[in-house]
Design an enzyme around this catalytic site. Structure first.
Site, PDB file in Angstrom:
ATOM      1  N   SER A  24      29.595  -6.982  28.785  1.00 35.70           N
ATOM      2  CA  SER A  24      28.355  -5.938  27.911  1.00 35.70           C
ATOM      3  C   SER A  24      26.985  -6.214  27.468  1.00 35.70           C
ATOM      4  O   SER A  24      25.816  -6.538  27.283  1.00 35.70           O
ATOM      5  CB  SER A  24      28.847  -5.682  26.822  1.00 35.70           C
ATOM      6  OG  SER A  24      28.723  -5.994  25.609  1.00 35.70           O
ATOM      7  N   LYS A  66      26.634  -4.311  16.979  1.00 33.35           N
ATOM      8  CA  LYS A  66      25.664  -5.057  17.313  1.00 33.35           C
ATOM      9  C   LYS A  66      24.179  -5.372  17.036  1.00 33.35           C
ATOM     10  O   LYS A  66      23.109  -6.198  16.964  1.00 33.35           O
ATOM     11  CB  LYS A  66      25.798  -5.249  19.015  1.00 33.35           C
ATOM     12  CG  LYS A  66      27.033  -4.911  19.192  1.00 33.35           C
ATOM     13  CD  LYS A  66      27.011  -5.233  21.278  1.00 33.35           C
ATOM     14  CE  LYS A  66      28.674  -5.025  21.853  1.00 33.35           C
ATOM     15  NZ  LYS A  66      27.597  -5.151  23.164  1.00 33.35           N
TER      16      LYS A  66
END
Length: 351
Positions: A244, A289
């Site tokens: 990611s 996140k």
């Protein structure tokens, strides 16, 4: 009555402490790809002119419980009630039967691949040519190729036919019948990086495939592409796994290789996988996140378009989500951010 009460208490304690099939996610560390980590620059480029940078281009992570962690009901309820933790089914993070070691290996491999794709996408965005060569990515244990071919060997030809893409290898091998010999022309891994290295011809006897696909001749290798770069780019970041961080690594590389200060001093964070062509893909744990990024001071968050709806459901106060589908979208967004044209930023919606 006393006995009944004690029995009830005992049963409640057992119920609360009994294991449940869940795992926990929480915000993980966020690292500025333009800065340092553990005392050394995250991005190290040599053999090419680089330029000063400012601000932040932070990659973000999610902290998860390990594959062998056993959660009890008390911990699950605590996670469900927490605003900065998330309880999910264990099989979502770790497919059934996957060991902790296998999970770590997969994450490490995905992280390595994401770094390679980030380099390719960044250089393509800058119009810098990237080379490539077909290699042996893996050799199946017990297969005919074991001990003959090795991971990292460069495949130049099969049966005298030049190999230009990884898919060419399987096509050429399957022209044979099981039991026939196939000849690989390779540069051994120990000489792969040497200019003008000599090739070797190696003969391998094929065998019949034993998977669920159509019966065919195989030698038991996986072919892949190893990119070659006109200068050296190293990404120094340990204890991180998964794919990611690709987008943020790519943007960091572009920033260091161009005189334009991409962030204009602003704190930008983000996430997203990236492929060699610069396409940004979705990731897991987007809500964790964004929380982690905002807690460190991020003002803007580059969000994969496929994660936008989920991220927009509970965006931390003070954080602007910016929708991106490609590295080009991210570059355009950074231009709007540094010039103050924030009204033009493509936003995420919860619908």
């Amino acid at each position: 009555m006393l006995a009944s009460t004690l029995t009830l208490i005992t049963l409640l304690c057992v119920a609360l402490l009994m294991p449940v099939p869940y795992s926990e996610m929480s915000p993980g560390p966020t690292v500025n790809t333009l800065g340092e980590h553990s005392g050394e620059p995250v991005l190290q480029i040599s053999g090419r002119k680089t330029y000063p940078t400012s601000g932040h281009l932070n990659m973000t992570t999610v902290r998860v419980t390990s594959a062998d962690f056993t959660m009890n009901l008390v911990e699950a309820v605590s996670g469900w009630l927490s605003s900065d933790e998330k309880v999910v089914k264990h099989d979502i993070l770790y497919p059934k039967g996957q060991t902790a070691q296998q999970a770590d290996q997969q994450n490490a491999e995905e992280f390595t691949q994401s770094q390679d794709s980030a380099k390719v996408a960044a250089l393509k965005e800058l119009g810098i040519s990237v080379g490539g060569r077909v290699i042996v990515s893996a050799v199946v244990k017990g297969a005919p190729a074991e001990g003959v071919l090795h991971a990292g060997d460069v495949i130049k030809a099969v049966d005298g036919t030049t190999v230009k893409a990884a898919a060419d290898v399987a096509k050429l091998v399957t022209k044979h019948q099981p039991g026939e010999k196939v000849v690989f022309t390779i540069v051994p891994v120990k000489n792969a990086g040497k200019k003008g290295a000599a090739t070797e011809d190696l003969s391998i006897t094929t065998k019949k495939s034993n998977d669920s696909g159509k019966s065919r001749a195989v030698v038991g290798i996986q072919a892949g592409v190893e990119h070659t770069y006109p200068f050296k780019i190293d990404i120094k970041l340990a204890d991180v796994g998964g794919p990611s961080a690709g987008l943020m690594f790519a943007l960091g590389i572009v920033d260091k290789l161009t005189p334009t200060d991409l962030t204009g001093g602003k704190f930008v964070a983000g996430t997203g996988t990236i492929d060699d062509n610069g396409t940004v893909g979705p990731i897991g744990g987007i809500d964790m996140k964004t929380i982690g990024a905002r807690s460190k001071g991020a003002q803007y968050f580059l969000t994969p378009s496929d994660n936008c709806a989920e991220a927009a459901k509970d965006t931390p106060s003070g954080l602007t989500l910016v929708k991106v589908k490609t590295i080009g979208d991210a570059m355009d967004a950074l231009k709007d951010i540094r010039t103050g044209n924030t009204a033009a930023l493509p936003s995420c919606s919860a619908s």
